[in-house]
Design an enzyme around this catalytic site. Structure first.
Site, short mmCIF file in Angstrom:
data_model
loop_
_atom_site.label_atom_id
_atom_site.label_comp_id
_atom_site.label_asym_id
_atom_site.label_seq_id
_atom_site.Cartn_x
_atom_site.Cartn_y
_atom_site.Cartn_z
N GLU A 1 32.65 17.31 21.00
CA GLU A 1 32.71 18.34 21.96
C GLU A 1 34.25 18.58 22.07
O GLU A 1 34.80 17.62 22.81
CB GLU A 1 32.20 17.70 23.26
CG GLU A 1 30.57 17.70 23.11
CD GLU A 1 29.66 19.01 23.12
OE1 GLU A 1 30.42 19.84 23.52
OE2 GLU A 1 28.80 19.20 22.99
N THR B 1 42.34 14.54 18.44
CA THR B 1 41.62 13.45 18.54
C THR B 1 40.45 13.16 17.65
O THR B 1 40.13 12.36 17.03
CB THR B 1 41.53 12.90 19.92
OG1 THR B 1 42.51 13.38 20.95
CG2 THR B 1 41.35 11.55 20.21
N GLY B 2 39.48 14.47 17.88
CA GLY B 2 38.43 14.35 17.05
C GLY B 2 38.60 14.15 15.55
O GLY B 2 37.77 13.53 15.09
N CYS C 1 37.17 22.56 29.40
CA CYS C 1 37.01 22.83 27.92
C CYS C 1 36.65 24.06 27.83
O CYS C 1 37.19 24.88 26.94
CB CYS C 1 36.16 21.68 27.42
SG CYS C 1 34.66 21.91 27.94
N GLU D 1 45.33 25.90 23.34
CA GLU D 1 44.75 25.32 24.91
C GLU D 1 45.55 24.52 25.66
O GLU D 1 46.45 23.74 25.07
CB GLU D 1 43.59 24.20 24.39
CG GLU D 1 42.85 23.64 25.33
CD GLU D 1 41.94 22.72 25.06
OE1 GLU D 1 42.12 21.84 24.49
OE2 GLU D 1 40.76 23.03 25.67
N LYS E 1 33.63 4.18 26.63
CA LYS E 1 35.23 4.24 26.89
C LYS E 1 35.77 5.45 27.64
O LYS E 1 35.68 6.65 26.92
CB LYS E 1 35.90 4.06 25.59
CG LYS E 1 37.34 3.32 25.79
CD LYS E 1 38.45 3.92 24.85
CE LYS E 1 39.09 5.20 25.09
NZ LYS E 1 39.65 5.55 26.21
N GLY F 1 36.97 15.49 23.83
CA GLY F 1 38.18 15.34 23.98
C GLY F 1 38.93 16.34 23.18
O GLY F 1 38.11 17.55 22.67
P1 NAD Z 1 41.82 13.14 24.48
O1 NAD Z 1 41.29 13.78 23.19
O2 NAD Z 1 43.39 12.94 24.53
O3 NAD Z 1 41.15 11.73 24.87
C1 NAD Z 1 39.76 11.84 24.95
C2 NAD Z 1 39.28 10.31 24.74
O4 NAD Z 1 39.46 10.05 23.36
C3 NAD Z 1 40.08 9.51 25.92
O5 NAD Z 1 39.07 8.47 26.29
C4 NAD Z 1 41.02 8.89 24.88
O6 NAD Z 1 41.42 7.52 25.48
C5 NAD Z 1 40.18 8.88 23.67
N1 NAD Z 1 41.33 8.69 22.44
C6 NAD Z 1 42.44 9.13 22.40
N2 NAD Z 1 43.02 8.84 20.92
C7 NAD Z 1 42.01 8.34 20.52
C8 NAD Z 1 41.70 7.57 19.22
N3 NAD Z 1 42.68 7.71 18.16
N4 NAD Z 1 40.57 7.28 18.67
C9 NAD Z 1 39.47 7.05 19.49
N5 NAD Z 1 39.64 7.68 20.95
C10 NAD Z 1 40.77 8.12 21.02
O7 NAD Z 1 41.43 14.45 25.37
P2 NAD Z 1 41.76 14.54 26.90
O8 NAD Z 1 42.93 14.63 27.24
O9 NAD Z 1 41.25 13.11 27.67
O10 NAD Z 1 40.62 15.73 27.51
C11 NAD Z 1 41.18 16.89 27.10
C12 NAD Z 1 40.52 17.43 25.95
O11 NAD Z 1 39.22 17.32 26.22
C13 NAD Z 1 40.74 18.97 25.89
O12 NAD Z 1 41.12 19.47 24.47
C14 NAD Z 1 39.12 19.56 26.38
O13 NAD Z 1 39.17 21.01 25.83
C15 NAD Z 1 38.47 18.52 25.68
N6 NAD Z 1 37.14 18.75 26.33
C16 NAD Z 1 36.16 19.16 25.68
C17 NAD Z 1 34.81 19.24 26.20
C18 NAD Z 1 33.65 19.93 25.43
O14 NAD Z 1 32.44 19.70 26.04
N7 NAD Z 1 33.97 20.64 24.26
C19 NAD Z 1 34.69 18.86 27.43
C20 NAD Z 1 36.04 18.37 28.21
C21 NAD Z 1 36.83 18.18 27.47
#
Ligand code: NAD
Length: 489
Positions: free
Chosen positions: A259, A241-242, A293, A392, A184, A237
């Site tokens: 991650e 959300t994690g 990230c 962040e 997804k 993400g």
């Molecule tokens: P996000 O958490 O908003 O979304 C990430 C994904 O999760 C998307 O596909 C989103 O649709 C999905 N999502 C949202 N709510 C959800 C839920 N309740 N259940 C399941 N899935 C859900 O993150 P973003 O805004 O897309 O990305 C930015 C974030 O990602 C930043 O915090 C960044 O640091 C992090 N990031 C981390 C790494 C790493 O390797 N550690 C790499 C890239 C980005």
């Protein structure tokens, strides 16, 4: 700015399930737009629970029977290596779609992200038959051994900052080891995942091994975390959300890897090569528009070289002018969305109100009067307790802090909830290694920033997550261990 987008027929906008592009059962669609112009690029199918059920059923059937289930690991690897070559030959085209969907410079998407994604595919393709079990010599009356088996159906949930590349760090090791995948992608940037599904099919991947469901995280993402037919969720993400996904996954005791976010310290000691450190600091925060990230979003400078370093950093930051992402010379593109720009702007306002000083940028920008652009921004006089030093921002905003000695550098470096990455700049080898050991981060660069290799694991300490992507560690993430006891008596 070039008004030209991609020819409609070049895009895929339906779900990819069981080897076919299909609309959502509900018929719903959502628009994905170019943040540099505001133009709609396409109307993408919005998956619901019933579409996810179909994707999981396809992935499960392919996992358990048919050509994928009986394929030799090396043959799986060959498919991935073939896909890597195809991706490399189409790097310009897919890079262009990534740039249109995300706003990042074409230089990054076509020359860095796509080749890196191809690298991930070939690295894991070559690894497909190279993760071994063990034998244990403990007993004369039995042969004791372990097998490495696929985890099963992997649900990959990915963010919008490196849409295809982030997905590849999950897809490639998962498929190499015989799992099947339901991906997804983030709703803001779904396009390259769908094109890649088509490419994998062309490379010979059996139907059902890879599926893509596009749609909102709060519905289809959440449903993946809860789904009893998904054995593992691999998530990249936000930390918040994690946490939601962890809670949802607990009900079915899914394997999870996380991650998450970061607020990485970039530590510059007085004896560093200041020219190199300034260049590194710019790359650390402005690569990927700071929507990274591992962004080096906190510049920690030893007091005695503060002025000398900052002058160099500000000089370079002022030359990072936001420009048309499709222009090959552009190094600072558009933020991913208007909403993201509002978030970044709110942090800039907060930094000012807490007493930090803007020494470069600080404002919205546009190209031809359009787009979610933001200037390369540098704050000086930041204290560790300020919001811009703790949270962040995920945008092109650098917070500069100072320290008096090594102990303070480490204490300030470790003073956030995150622990994704860090860097240290010094000519003193012992100081470099002491600091690298003391910083609580999954990756520490010495006299460098933002360098990656498919063999070197990447992942977080603290609230930046757990589990590792890349290298041997990733292979372990996508397998489980079975112990076998063979009676010899
Ligand atoms: P996000 O958490 O908003 O979304 C990430 C994904 O999760 C998307 O596909 C989103 O649709 C999905 N999502 C949202 N709510 C959800 C839920 N309740 N259940 C399941 N899935 C859900 O993150 P973003 O805004 O897309 O990305 C930015 C974030 O990602 C930043 O915090 C960044 O640091 C992090 N990031 C981390 C790494 C790493 O390797 N550690 C790499 C890239 C980005």
């Amino acid at each position: 700015m070039a008004a030209e987008t991609v020819p409609g027929q070049a895009l895929k906008t339906d779900l990819f399930i069981g080897g076919e592009f299909v609309p959502a059962v509900s018929g719903k669609r959502f628009a994905t737009t170019n943040p540099a112009t505001g133009e709609t690029l396409g109307e993408v199918a919005e998956a619901g629970r019933e579409d996810l059920d179909r994707a999981v059923a396809a992935a499960r059937a392919t996992l358990e029977s048919g050509p994928w289930a009986s394929m030799k690991p090396r043959e799986r690897g060959r498919i991935l290596i073939r896909a890597a070559e195809m991706l490399l030959s189409r790097a310009e085209e897919l890079g262009r779609v990534e740039t249109l969907d995300n706003g990042k410079p074409i230089f990054e998407s076509a020359k860095i992200d796509m080749p890196a994604a191809a690298d991930a595919l070939s690295y894991f393709g070559e690894s497909a038959d190279k993760l071994y079990g063990d034998t244990f010599p403990g007993r004369p009356d039995a042969m004791l051994l372990t097998l490495r088996e696929p985890v099963g159906v992997v649900g990959a949930i990915t963010p919008w900052n490196f849409p295809l590349l982030q997905a590849m760090w999950k897809i490639a090791p998962a498929l190499a080891l015989g799992n099947t995948v339901v991906l997804k992608p983030a709703s803001l940037t779904p396009l390259t995942a769908l094109l890649f599904a088509d490419l994998l099919r062309e490379a010979g991947l059996p139907a059902g091994a890879f599926n893509v469901v596009t749609g909102p995280g709060s519905t289809v993402g959440q449903a993946m975390a809860e789904h009893p037919g998904i054995d593992k969720v691999s998530f990249t993400g936000e930390t918040g959300t994690g946490k939601k996904i962890l809670r949802a996954a607990a009900a079915t005791m899914k394997r999870v890897s996380m991650e998450l976010g970061g607020k990485s310290p970039n530590v510059v000691f007085a004896d560093a090569d200041l020219e190199a450190a300034a260049k590194g600091a710019i790359n650390a925060i402005f690569y990927g528009k700071g929507e990274l990230c591992s962004a080096g979003s906190r510049l920690l400078v030893e007091e005695s070289v503060h002025d000398a370093l900052l002058e160099r950093v500000v000089d370079r930051a002022k030359k990072m002018v936001p420009a048309d992402p499709l222009h090959p010379k552009t190094r600072l593109g558009a933020l991913v969305s208007e909403k993201q720009r509002e978030t970044v702007e709110a942090y800039v306002t907060s930094g000012k109100s807490e007493g930090a000083k803007v020494v470069a940028g600080g404002n919205r920008a546009s190209v031809d009067g359009k787009g979610a652009f933001f200037e390369a921004t540098v704050f000086d006089g930041v204290r560790p307790d300020m919001k811009i030093a703790r949270e962040e921002i995920f945008g092109p905003v650098l917070a500069t802090l100072t320290f008096a000695d090594e102990a303070e550098a480490v204490a300030v470096g470790n003073s956030t909830i995150y622990g994704l990455a860090a860097a240290v700049w010094t000519r003193d080898v012992k100081k470099a290694l002491r600091t690298a050991k003391a910083l609580k981060a999954g990756t520490v660069w010495v006299n460098a920033y933002n360098l990656y290799d498919p063999g070197l694991p990447f992942g977080g300490y603290k609230e930046s997550g757990f589990g590792r992507e890349r290298g041997r560690y990733a292979l372990e993430e996508y397998t489980q261990v079975k112990s076998v006891w063979v009676d010899l008596s």
